[in-house]
Design a protein around this motif. Structure first.
Motif, short mmCIF file in Angstrom:
data_model
loop_
_atom_site.label_atom_id
_atom_site.label_comp_id
_atom_site.label_asym_id
_atom_site.label_seq_id
_atom_site.Cartn_x
_atom_site.Cartn_y
_atom_site.Cartn_z
N ILE A 121 -2.11 6.17 76.21
CA ILE A 121 -0.97 6.18 75.30
C ILE A 121 -1.38 7.02 74.10
N ARG A 122 -0.58 8.05 73.81
CA ARG A 122 -0.85 8.92 72.66
C ARG A 122 0.36 8.86 71.72
N ASN A 123 0.07 8.81 70.43
CA ASN A 123 1.11 8.81 69.40
C ASN A 123 0.86 9.97 68.47
N GLU A 124 1.92 10.68 68.10
CA GLU A 124 1.79 11.75 67.13
C GLU A 124 3.10 11.87 66.37
N GLY A 125 3.01 11.89 65.03
CA GLY A 125 4.22 12.00 64.25
C GLY A 125 3.95 11.93 62.76
N THR A 126 4.97 11.49 62.00
CA THR A 126 4.86 11.43 60.55
C THR A 126 5.45 10.14 60.00
N LEU A 127 4.94 9.75 58.85
CA LEU A 127 5.50 8.67 58.04
C LEU A 127 5.85 9.28 56.70
N ASP A 128 7.10 9.17 56.28
CA ASP A 128 7.53 9.67 54.98
C ASP A 128 7.82 8.46 54.10
N ILE A 129 7.17 8.39 52.95
CA ILE A 129 7.35 7.28 52.02
C ILE A 129 7.92 7.81 50.72
N THR A 130 9.00 7.15 50.23
CA THR A 130 9.64 7.56 48.97
C THR A 130 10.04 6.33 48.18
N GLY A 131 10.12 6.51 46.84
CA GLY A 131 10.62 5.46 45.98
C GLY A 131 9.65 5.04 44.91
N ASP A 132 10.18 4.55 43.80
CA ASP A 132 9.39 4.04 42.69
C ASP A 132 8.25 4.97 42.29
N GLY A 133 8.57 6.25 42.19
CA GLY A 133 7.56 7.22 41.77
C GLY A 133 6.54 7.56 42.84
N VAL A 134 6.72 7.02 44.04
CA VAL A 134 5.80 7.30 45.15
C VAL A 134 6.50 8.22 46.12
N GLU A 135 5.84 9.26 46.51
CA GLU A 135 6.41 10.15 47.51
C GLU A 135 5.26 10.76 48.29
N LYS A 192 10.64 3.11 50.36
CA LYS A 192 11.26 3.22 51.68
C LYS A 192 10.36 4.06 52.57
N ILE A 193 10.47 3.83 53.89
CA ILE A 193 9.67 4.59 54.84
C ILE A 193 10.55 5.12 55.96
N GLN A 194 10.28 6.32 56.40
CA GLN A 194 10.89 6.94 57.58
C GLN A 194 9.76 7.23 58.55
N VAL A 195 9.94 6.82 59.80
CA VAL A 195 8.92 7.01 60.83
C VAL A 195 9.51 7.92 61.91
N ARG A 196 8.76 8.94 62.29
CA ARG A 196 9.13 9.81 63.41
C ARG A 196 7.88 10.02 64.25
N VAL A 197 7.89 9.48 65.47
CA VAL A 197 6.71 9.53 66.31
C VAL A 197 7.11 9.85 67.75
N ALA A 198 6.33 10.72 68.38
CA ALA A 198 6.45 10.95 69.83
C ALA A 198 5.34 10.14 70.48
N ILE A 199 5.70 9.32 71.44
CA ILE A 199 4.75 8.45 72.15
C ILE A 199 4.71 8.91 73.59
N THR A 200 3.54 9.38 74.02
CA THR A 200 3.36 9.86 75.39
C THR A 200 2.54 8.84 76.15
N ILE A 201 3.09 8.38 77.28
CA ILE A 201 2.41 7.38 78.10
C ILE A 201 2.19 7.97 79.49
N GLU A 202 0.94 7.93 79.93
CA GLU A 202 0.63 8.33 81.31
C GLU A 202 0.39 7.06 82.11
N ILE A 203 1.03 6.99 83.27
CA ILE A 203 1.01 5.77 84.08
C ILE A 203 0.50 6.10 85.48
N ASP A 204 -0.38 5.25 86.00
CA ASP A 204 -0.82 5.34 87.39
C ASP A 204 0.31 4.75 88.22
N THR A 205 1.02 5.58 88.97
CA THR A 205 2.20 5.12 89.71
C THR A 205 1.84 4.23 90.89
N ARG A 206 0.60 4.27 91.34
CA ARG A 206 0.21 3.44 92.48
C ARG A 206 0.09 1.97 92.11
#
Length: 186
Positions: free
Chosen positions: A160-174, A139-153
């Motif tokens: 686009i910047r992404n920063e976060g974590t992926l947590d993987i668990t199950g079947d002896g994998v963690e 199984k996977i859990q994803v937690r990410v903050a996505i920051t987007i800067e936009i030219d308003t004109r």
């Protein structure tokens, strides 16, 4: 890369001619380096003419994604928030995933917040959380903050910047994997 807008739908480019001057990952040149591509987005699907690309590279060439498509249509005050429907999040990730991908998201949520508007630039932050299945029964859990800067004109993303974590668990994998990326548009 450099984009020349070919077609516009609403206020967003629906087709561009993209010249890829440089494209390397892990020190290796990608196949599209030095190519001129025509990229079109219609009904949420992206087509690319001018080079044969792997699915993972095609995904990086998209003109838009669920986070860009879900920006508020009406004027929004700084601090204003909005949500993205779960079905749209899952469709965006799962439909465009590399066929060899080992992750399928099964649930998710994202909330966007307009953080700042100044000097022709808006900053939007999405807090994205999702869970799903990994090939082999984990199984996977994803937690990410996505920051987007936009030219308003011109209503076009600048970065686009992404920063976060992926947590993987199950079947002896963690494990926990930190994710961080940034794309700057010129």
């Amino acid at each position: 890369f450099t984009d020349e807008i070919v077609e516009v739908e609403g206020s967003w480019p629906s087709a561009v001619r993209r010249t890829i001057d440089q494209w390397t990952e892990g020190g290796q040149a990608r196949p599209a380096k030095g190519k001129d591509l025509t990229i079109r987005c219609k009904d949420g699907k992206t087509t690319i003419e001018g080079a044969e690309l792997a699915a993972s590279d095609r995904r990086k060439m998209r003109l838009s994604n669920v986070f860009l498509q879900s920006m508020p249509k009406a004027e929004t005050a700084v601090g204003g928030t909005w949500t993205i429907a779960e079905k749209d999040l899952l469709r965006d990730f799962n439909d465009e995933a590399d066929p060899a991908a080992t992750i399928t998201l099964t649930s998710g949520k994202a909330t966007g917040t307009l953080k700042k508007v100044a000097s022709g630039k808006a900053t939007v932050v999405y807090n994205f959380e999702a869970s799903g299945d990994v090939a082999g029964g984990s199984k996977i859990q994803v937690r990410v903050a996505i920051t987007i800067e936009i030219d308003t004109r011109i209503a076009r993303p600048l970065s686009i910047r992404n920063e976060g974590t992926l947590d993987i668990t199950g079947d002896g994998v963690e494990g926990k994997l930190a994710v961080k990326s940034q794309v700057d548009y010129k």
